[in-house]
Design a protein around this motif. Structure first.
Motif, PDB file in Angstrom:
ATOM      1  N   TYR A 153       0.824  -1.209   0.000  1.00 22.97           N
ATOM      2  CA  TYR A 153       0.000   0.000   0.000  1.00 22.97           C
ATOM      3  C   TYR A 153       0.860   1.262   0.000  1.00 22.97           C
ATOM      4  N   TYR A 154       1.945   1.230   0.807  1.00 21.44           N
ATOM      5  CA  TYR A 154       2.813   2.406   0.847  1.00 21.44           C
ATOM      6  C   TYR A 154       3.456   2.676  -0.518  1.00 21.44           C
ATOM      7  N   LYS A 155       3.841   1.588  -1.198  1.00 28.82           N
ATOM      8  CA  LYS A 155       4.473   1.755  -2.508  1.00 28.82           C
ATOM      9  C   LYS A 155       3.512   2.350  -3.530  1.00 28.82           C
ATOM     10  N   LYS A 156       2.223   2.120  -3.338  1.00 31.46           N
ATOM     11  CA  LYS A 156       1.216   2.644  -4.267  1.00 31.46           C
ATOM     12  C   LYS A 156       0.866   4.101  -3.996  1.00 31.46           C
ATOM     13  N   THR A 157       1.238   4.591  -2.791  1.00 30.32           N
ATOM     14  CA  THR A 157       0.872   5.962  -2.425  1.00 30.32           C
ATOM     15  C   THR A 157       1.670   6.957  -3.265  1.00 30.32           C
ATOM     16  N   PHE A 158       0.949   7.819  -3.975  1.00 31.84           N
ATOM     17  CA  PHE A 158       1.602   8.723  -4.930  1.00 31.84           C
ATOM     18  C   PHE A 158       0.783  10.007  -5.042  1.00 31.84           C
TER      19      PHE A 158
END
Length: 273
Positions: free
Chosen positions: A258-263
Motif C-alpha cells: 500500500y505504501y508503494k502505491k501511495t503517490f
C-alpha cells in the motif's frame, strides 16, 4: 507473643510464594510479557520457498535427520512448538502384524493443545508424510517412541526448564528434559537460529517461525479464497483475524504494498549524480 505469630505467618506466606509456579505478581509487572511479545514480533515467517528448501537441505546435508523432519512437519502443520515436540510415532502411524510401521495416508493427528486445552486435528500433507516415513526408517524409531527425542536432555541455558543463567527471575514452566525425552522448545529455537546464522539469512527465525510460515504460506496459496483466512485463524486458534494477519506477517506485506502505491505527483527535485 503477637509479634511471634505475625512472624510465623509471614514466613508461611513467603514459603507459599516461593513454591508457587505462577507468581501472584502479574507477568506485565515482572517485565516478562513485553519482552516475550517483542521477541515474538521479531521472529519472521520464512516467506521465500527457496529459503524453506535451503533450510530443509541444510539439516539433511548435515545428517540432522531429526531436525530435518521436525522443521518440515512444523511448517506443514502449524502446530505450536510445545505440541509439535510432544508428537509420538504412534500419533501418525500404525504398526502392522509383522512389526513394520507405516505412516497413515492422509494421516489425521488429533492432539489437545497445551496452551488452550482445545482439541485440534491436523492432516499430514503427502510431502510431510513421506518425510516422516523416511525419518522413522533412518532413525529406527519404535511405535511408542517420541518423534523428536533429545540426545542430551535440556539445553543448559533453557529459560523454560533450567531457568537460564539464573538472573532472569523467570520461573520454570516445564520440567527439565533428560536424554530420550522430547527436545525442549528452547533447544528447537536454538537449532533454527543456528541454521539461520549458518545460511546467512537476513531475518530472525526461531521456534515460532515454522508456525508463522505455515500461516503465511496458506495465505499466499489461498489469497483468492474468502474462507481461507477464517480457516487459518481456526487452525492457529487465534481469537480474531487481525491477530492472524499480524502473526503470519501478512499485514506487513500489505502495508509495504500500500505504501508503494501511495503517490501524489509532486515534484521530487531528484538530483542526478
Amino acid at each position: 507473643m503477637m509479634s511471634a505469630v505475625v512472624e510465623r505467618k509471614e514466613e508461611q506466606i513467603s514459603k507459599l510464594v516461593y513454591f508457587n509456579p505462577k507468581p501472584s505478581v502479574p507477568a506485565k509487572k515482572r517485565g516478562v510479557t513485553k519482552s516475550k511479545q517483542k521477541r515474538k514480533r521479531n521472529i519472521s515467517p520464512i516467506r521465500s520457498l527457496d529459503d524453506v528448501q535451503m533450510i530443509s537441505e541444510y539439516f539433511w546435508d548435515k545428517k540432522q535427520y531429526r531436525n530435518w523432519c521436525l522443521f518440515n512437519v512444523g511448517i506443514a502443520t502449524g502446530l505450536r512448538a510445545s505440541d509439535l515436540l510432544k508428537l509420538k510415532v504412534s500419533d501418525m502411524s500404525y504398526c502392522l502384524y509383522n512389526g513394520k510401521i507405516e505412516v497413515v495416508e492422509d494421516a489425521g493427528v488429533c492432539i489437545v493443545e497445551e496452551k488452550t486445552s482445545k482439541y485440534r486435528e491436523i492432516i499430514l500433507t503427502p510431502e510431510a508424510r513421506d518425510i516422516v516415513e523416511t525419518y522413522i526408517k533412518i532413525a529406527n524409531l519404535g511405535y511408542d517412541d517420541w518423534m523428536f527425542p533429545s540426545r542430551q536432555g535440556s539445553w543448559k541455558k533453557s529459560l523454560r526448564t533450567n531457568g537460564g543463567d539464573g538472573k532472569t527471575g523467570i520461573p520454570h514452566i516445564a520440567e527439565p528434559k533428560k536424554a530420550g525425552d522430547p527436545i525442549d522448545v528452547d533447544s528447537f529455537a536454538r537449532i533454527l537460529r543456528n541454521a539461520g546464522r549458518d545460511l546467512g539469512l537476513n531475518y530472525k527465525i526461531a521456534s515460532h517461525s515454522c508456525r508463522k510460515t505455515f500461516g503465511y504460506r496458506e495465505m499466499c496459496l489461498n489469497k483468492d479464497d474468502n474462507q481461507a483466512l477464517s480457516w487459518i485463524q481456526g487452525q492457529l486458534n487465534h481469537s480474531s483475524q487481525d491477530i492472524t494477519l499480524r502473526y503470519v506477517g501478512f499485514d506487513e506485506d500489505k502495508a509495504k504494498e500500500y505504501y508503494k502505491k501511495t503517490f501524489y505527483g509532486v515534484n521530487t527535485h531528484s538530483l542526478e549524480d
